[in-house]
Design a protein around this motif. Structure first.
Motif, mmCIF file in Angstrom:
data_model
loop_
_atom_site.group_PDB
_atom_site.id
_atom_site.type_symbol
_atom_site.label_atom_id
_atom_site.label_comp_id
_atom_site.label_asym_id
_atom_site.label_seq_id
_atom_site.Cartn_x
_atom_site.Cartn_y
_atom_site.Cartn_z
ATOM 1 N N LYS A 141 0.818 -1.215 0.000
ATOM 2 C CA LYS A 141 0.000 0.000 0.000
ATOM 3 C C LYS A 141 0.852 1.266 0.000
ATOM 4 N N ASP A 157 -5.303 8.129 1.295
ATOM 5 C CA ASP A 157 -5.012 6.768 1.743
ATOM 6 C C ASP A 157 -4.797 5.859 0.535
ATOM 7 N N ASP A 158 -4.622 4.578 0.812
ATOM 8 C CA ASP A 158 -4.343 3.620 -0.261
ATOM 9 C C ASP A 158 -5.546 3.416 -1.172
#
Length: 178
Positions: A141, A157-158
């Motif tokens: 990630k 975020d991922d």
């Protein structure tokens, strides 16, 4: 699939690695999950991205997550669209049963929504996305987030980083129709 003509821009000092697409089409990329990452290529050629939560509320029935997802897709289409094509991360294996159920429900909702509107859609395997973004098909990630940042994006975020990677893959490979 969308017929895209790609060109890259080059500047003397700092090259812009993001593709310039000569198509007046809205394209949507999704990383499906309770927190869904999204990236949108607008008619103006700009790319916007973010995340949206489809976590059910305390008193929600089992189908509310999917009704909210349908409403969200419809709003994207109404406000930014019409959406010409949708790409999503095609997950073949989940670590948890609940995640698999949520993914399957969101994918069924997405594909039914797209079918009703005649919008082409395509699942892109996880390894293909990761390999295109990082050069490694099993990238973690953190590497996906770093790859998005290296391209000038600021993913939260991922999930958002994955959606950006899916959209860039679709734009740069003509959606896999090379």
């Amino acid at each position: 699939m969308a017929d895209l003509t790609l060109a890259t821009s080059s500047r003397e000092a700092i090259p812009d690695l993001r593709p310039v697409v000569r198509a007046n089409r809205v394209m949507l990329a999704l990383d499906l999950g309770t927190t869904t990452g999204w990236a949108l290529h607008g008619i103006d050629g700009l790319i916007t991205s973010g995340t949206v939560s489809f976590r059910p509320g305390r008193f929600d029935g089992g189908g509310m997550r999917y009704l909210r997802f349908t409403n969200w897709l419809t709003e994207i289409d109404r406000l930014c669209g019409p959406v010409a094509a949708v790409w999503f991360e095609e997950v073949r294996r989940h670590a948890a049963t609940d995640a698999a159920h949520v993914y399957g429900g969101l994918m069924a909702t997405l594909t039914a929504w797209a079918e009703l509107r005649g919008i082409p859609y395509e699942g892109v395997p996880v390894g293909t996305i990761k390999r295109h973004a990082t050069g490694k098909g099993n990238a973690p990630k953190e590497a996906m987030i770093a790859a998005a940042r290296a391209r000038g994006f600021s993913p939260a975020d991922d999930n958002e980083a994955d959606a950006i990677a899916i959209l860039l893959w679709a734009l740069e490979t003509k959606g896999g129709l090379q």
